[in-house]
Write a protein that holds these residues in place. Structure first.
Motif, PDB file in Angstrom:
ATOM      1  N   SER A 235      19.073 -37.616 -48.336  1.00  0.00           N
ATOM      2  CA  SER A 235      18.399 -36.401 -47.865  1.00  0.00           C
ATOM      3  C   SER A 235      17.961 -35.531 -49.047  1.00  0.00           C
ATOM      4  N   ASN A 236      18.731 -35.546 -50.123  1.00  0.00           N
ATOM      5  CA  ASN A 236      18.298 -34.773 -51.297  1.00  0.00           C
ATOM      6  C   ASN A 236      16.905 -35.201 -51.743  1.00  0.00           C
ATOM      7  N   ASN A 237      16.649 -36.490 -51.718  1.00  0.00           N
ATOM      8  CA  ASN A 237      15.359 -37.005 -52.176  1.00  0.00           C
ATOM      9  C   ASN A 237      14.384 -37.283 -51.042  1.00  0.00           C
ATOM     10  N   GLY A 238      14.912 -37.373 -49.824  1.00  0.00           N
ATOM     11  CA  GLY A 238      14.066 -37.849 -48.732  1.00  0.00           C
ATOM     12  C   GLY A 238      13.742 -36.836 -47.658  1.00  0.00           C
ATOM     13  N   ALA A 239      14.414 -35.688 -47.651  1.00  0.00           N
ATOM     14  CA  ALA A 239      14.045 -34.662 -46.670  1.00  0.00           C
ATOM     15  C   ALA A 239      12.725 -34.040 -47.110  1.00  0.00           C
ATOM     16  N   THR A 247      22.615 -30.710 -41.841  1.00  0.00           N
ATOM     17  CA  THR A 247      23.876 -30.862 -42.563  1.00  0.00           C
ATOM     18  C   THR A 247      24.950 -31.351 -41.590  1.00  0.00           C
ATOM     19  N   GLY A 248      26.079 -31.719 -42.145  1.00  0.00           N
ATOM     20  CA  GLY A 248      27.208 -32.085 -41.301  1.00  0.00           C
ATOM     21  C   GLY A 248      27.540 -30.973 -40.320  1.00  0.00           C
ATOM     22  N   LYS A 249      27.432 -29.742 -40.783  1.00  0.00           N
ATOM     23  CA  LYS A 249      27.714 -28.594 -39.919  1.00  0.00           C
ATOM     24  C   LYS A 249      26.673 -28.504 -38.798  1.00  0.00           C
ATOM     25  N   ASP A 250      25.414 -28.741 -39.153  1.00  0.00           N
ATOM     26  CA  ASP A 250      24.358 -28.729 -38.135  1.00  0.00           C
ATOM     27  C   ASP A 250      24.609 -29.800 -37.075  1.00  0.00           C
ATOM     28  N   VAL A 251      24.985 -31.001 -37.543  1.00  0.00           N
ATOM     29  CA  VAL A 251      25.209 -32.097 -36.600  1.00  0.00           C
ATOM     30  C   VAL A 251      26.359 -31.752 -35.675  1.00  0.00           C
ATOM     31  N   LYS A 252      27.429 -31.212 -36.255  1.00  0.00           N
ATOM     32  CA  LYS A 252      28.581 -30.841 -35.422  1.00  0.00           C
ATOM     33  C   LYS A 252      28.162 -29.780 -34.387  1.00  0.00           C
ATOM     34  N   ASP A 253      27.356 -28.846 -34.871  1.00  0.00           N
ATOM     35  CA  ASP A 253      26.840 -27.800 -33.990  1.00  0.00           C
ATOM     36  C   ASP A 253      26.048 -28.423 -32.831  1.00  0.00           C
ATOM     37  N   ILE A 254      25.192 -29.362 -33.165  1.00  0.00           N
ATOM     38  CA  ILE A 254      24.329 -29.984 -32.157  1.00  0.00           C
ATOM     39  C   ILE A 254      25.133 -30.840 -31.181  1.00  0.00           C
TER      40      ILE A 254
END
Lengths: 557, 557
Positions: A235-239, A247-254
């Motif tokens: 994701s650092n190079n591909g987002a 982020t992991g936090k976003d995924v957990k949130d979702i």
């Protein structure tokens, strides 16, 4: 010429439709007006400590919708002619929720979120809802998930008029459960990025029509927005940018947000094709990255596929999948598998060298690749999901547990069933929400959408889930979904391209086939107008003139 | 396999495109970086009292956009590789606006709004813009309207990077004026209603691409939202609701807002067809109101047409049009005239009796009807506009001043020109924004849009305004427009169905034909992304991967 006056009169007298979507398996209604009491409340029959917190939250949201929805009946006078009836109607002071005996207070009740991610075959979404004409209402179910589905239905029973929230059709009795366990929506967040609030709003909307799976096509060749532990370089190079990531936090949130709405998040990492973006951090693993002309190397730019025959790449992919499985609670996990381009591998020296070393054909190497990645999926306690090409085009001997998504054509359903594999309907000829928007390749003046024409809600709604299967194969059909590939979709038009169309498959796979579009349309208008009340930018399917006059804009009206 | 690395390198080095839309007639650029000074301001060379207030307001809006637009260059690194250049660039401290000598301070300067409504042939939109590399910029024009167009161009010269507003392409020299005087967008507010803020937002967006006419199809058979002085019963009975109306105050608000953005509002009342809704207050004037089956009486429901042969109806219509002309400052006024259904009149006893009494054929009666209504239009000092059927299908001998909109097919342009009538391109095969969304009639499972397929921006952009006319007929071509009929469009998807597509005709009719889609697309991406910055929900035309790599998603890339 006088004859059409009578038609017009019928419209004036037309009862508002009962705005339920999807339609319940069993529904009886009366003709008594009933309105919510000013102090209306939703309560549990049991002691509160036995009620999961996520279900309590769902109750609060339902109560809020009952207050905020200002959905007037979609008839010419918007319900005004019933004003006196409504004002003098009995009031409903409460809705009581109760677990059926089997799940009563003596044992631990599973949370709604636990139910939502329990997996196909392990979910009980059934419920019973009784609204009497004397002012009591009871909702019962075996599970928190069942109560949640019933709450959703309860929230659709009402129209608004002059500040009153009412129905004209008490008593109402509903016994309901889904025909198919998988009802989904696929969202592609790689072609264009969608901020977390857009995904949450979509999850809300899905839950309002009882869709229970978000198939999250999270990464693809264009961008890699998912931050995967141990693989952050992707994701650092591909987002698209450092802001456009999950982020992991976003995924957990979702996934938490989804589960609390009865939705399981089935994530997909498409392999070995559709992986060009990985070359930005791992060029050693990608064949034909951004090769030109792209049309010789991929179905759309940019080209690039995992070097499926390379042991190092298989190892890398397995590690990536292993890490991703830990991010998602779902018992399902998709390894993709569509549109593998043979020419890309033929022109890739490394792949040719790998194939020579192993003595495998490309399809044999693919079988090894899939076998390895699926073992990782199974090792994480999950069931693998693939696109149809894996078993059909490449004859990969996938395990019997594997679930196949049929996307190229509904004509291919039978071939999957013949292999004894379970399947999810996702055919482009019925369910692709992106079709019909014109070709998006730049310099193509007369280019049309590859899957023209536009797939109307009627088209999806008319699908027969059992077409292509024999009676003894029916158990293989898990359900289906509509899909939004986002080459031409961003936050600007996500809602409007998806809703209310995606409600078509929601009803098809909950209520079962055979519904007719003529009687469904007025209810679907209710869905669209209610969604707008709740902040989802659903489109009007017709001129409002038609929406207010059920049947008047039918082809033979 | 190494060959595609070089293609990729080219993308990295790609200069950001100069995000101008429509492209100016003459443009020269350099390669010197320049950034706006922190205290950058826009000033007038002349004494302030000679500057019209609406132009001063436009200056303030431009200054605000320069501050608020955070449009990064649409290249892979979003401009980061130019960071040092930008930081060390000279600064531009001001833009100076000046009227050319001919319009200098000694005489009264017309306001932008006066210019905007001066009519075709009476507008001077030309301007000259010079941005030097040493930090001065001058915009000159003969008129306030010209200065406004130049301000719009100035607002498109810049990208944003790390808080700096910059260009890499100073000096910039532009001489510009439109190829065609009519560049429009048609909006239908009858099938579904659009609140005033939606219309204003659309006007803003139109002005950003120099579209100078809103063709407002304000009423139709489905609803009559316009409150017309002396005819209030029409909206009282015919609007979708008492909230869904345009009052006189709303209209004034809209036409004032439009004019201050260089836009003239050409209103249409479609006659004699498309008038079913009038029957709700004047049944005596409407033949076949809501007749069933509608498909025998109209192209879409509900049926209903003005009794064109009835003197009382001609009188009523003339009065209605007279009142409407007073609401709109535009020198243009459309009386519509499309899709007149003969069967409706054949089955209407009153019309048959009127025709018998006058001894006229239907087309003769139509000619009288159009003659009468056009005299009212001319009496109000305006030029009548009609849909193509009036002169072509019904051979109505309209006055030579009449302007004809060609909508059914671009193939019909020649026939209008042969009659020596001026015309506006509005052909459904190029310019209809609603096509391709599927059929909207309720119970039609396989129904496609009647004008399938979807009209891409490339399709509109590739149109030749002179195709169908001979060289001596070229002067009859006034310009053209894209159109949004709103059977399936509401506030939810207005922006996304219109933008950025409608920018295609904006450039075609400003810059002239011959632009190629390959070089236009990167600039059109800029339009879309800039619109989103400014709160207009334009859609992404491609995956962002493509938007960041000009040419990479072309068919032959």
């Amino acid at each position: 010429m006088k004859s059409f006056l009578s038609v017009f009169s019928i419209f004036l007298l037309f009862s508002p439709v009962l705005a339920l979507w999807p339609r319940p398996q069993k529904l009886t209604t009366g003709s008594t007006p009933l309105r919510l009491a000013p102090h209306f409340s939703i309560q549990f029959s049991d002691k509160k400590q036995n009620v999961p917190k996520d279900l309590q939250d769902a109750v609060r949201r339902t109560a809020q919708h009952l207050k905020d929805d200002k959905l007037q009946a979609l008839v010419v006078d918007r319900g005004a002619s019933s004003s006196a009836e409504v004002r003098s109607a009995k009031t409903l002071s409460s809705l009581t929720l109760a677990f059926n005996d089997a799940s009563s207070s003596s044992k631990k009740v599973k949370s709604l979120s636990e139910d939502a991610t329990a997996g196909i075959g392990n979910q009980d979404e059934s419920y019973s809802l009784q609204v009497s004409e004397d002012g009591t209402a009871v909702l019962t179910a075996n599970t928190a998930l069942g109560l949640f589905r019933g709450l959703t239905t309860f929230g659709q029973l009402w129209y608004e008029l002059d500040g009153e929230t009412y129905t004209l059709q008490a008593p109402i009795s509903i016994e309901d459960s889904p025909k198919y366990p998988y009802r989904g929506l696929m969202l592609d967040t790689s072609r264009n990025y969608f901020p977390v609030p857009d995904i949450k709003r979509t999850l809300d909307a899905m839950s309002w029509v009882k869709v229970n799976h978000l198939h999250w096509h999270v990464v693809d060749s264009q961008s890699f927005p998912l931050v995967v532990p141990g693989f952050e370089e992707l994701s650092n190079n591909g987002a698209y940018s450092s802001d456009q990531v999950y982020t992991g936090k976003d995924v957990k949130d979702i996934v938490t947000y989804a589960a609390a709405r009865g939705i399981d998040v089935l994530v997909e990492i498409d392999t070995p094709g559709h992986t060009s973006v990985i070359a930005k951090s791992h060029p050693e693993h990608i064949a034909c990255p951004e090769a030109s002309p792209w049309s010789q190397f991929a179905n759309e730019p940019p080209a690039g596929q995992l070097r499926l025959a390379s042991p190092a790449t298989v190892n890398f992919t397995s590690g990536l999948i292993k890490s991703m499985t830990s991010m998602f609670p779902s018992p399902l996990f998709s390894t993709g598998g569509d549109e593998i381009n043979a020419n890309c591998y033929e022109k890739d020296d490394q792949t040719q060298s790998d194939l020579n070393a192993s003595g495998q054909t490309l399809d044999e190497a693919l079988a090894s690749f899939v076998g390895a990645t699926h073992e990782v999926v199974r090792g994480a306690g999950k069931t693998p999901v693939v696109w149809q090409e894996i078993p059909l085009e490449h004859n990969v001997p996938v395990g019997n547990d594997t679930i196949v998504m049929v996307w190229i054509s509904s004509q291919h359903v039978g071939a999957v069933a013949e292999k004894g594999l379970r399947l999810i309907h996702a055919a482009s000829d019925y369910f692709y929400l992106d079709c019909g928007g014109g070709g998006w390749v730049g310099n193509n003046i007369n280019g049309n959408s590859w899957c023209d024409p536009f797939k109307t809600w009627q088209k999806a709604y008319s699908f027969d889930p059992l077409n292509g299967t024999t009676p003894d194969q029916e158990h293989l059909v898990l359900g289906g979904q509509q899909l939004i590939w986002t080459e031409q979709t961003g936050p600007s038009n996500l809602d409007s391209i998806v809703w209310p169309r995606a409600a078509a498959s929601a009803e098809l796979f909950w209520s079962g086939p055979g519904g007719d579009v003529k009687s469904a349309l007025p209810r679907l208008h209710d869905v669209a107008y209610r969604f707008i009340e709740r902040g989802v930018r659903a489109i009007p399917l017709q001129p409002r003139w038609c929406a207010l006059r059920p049947g008047a804009c039918d082809i033979d009206a």
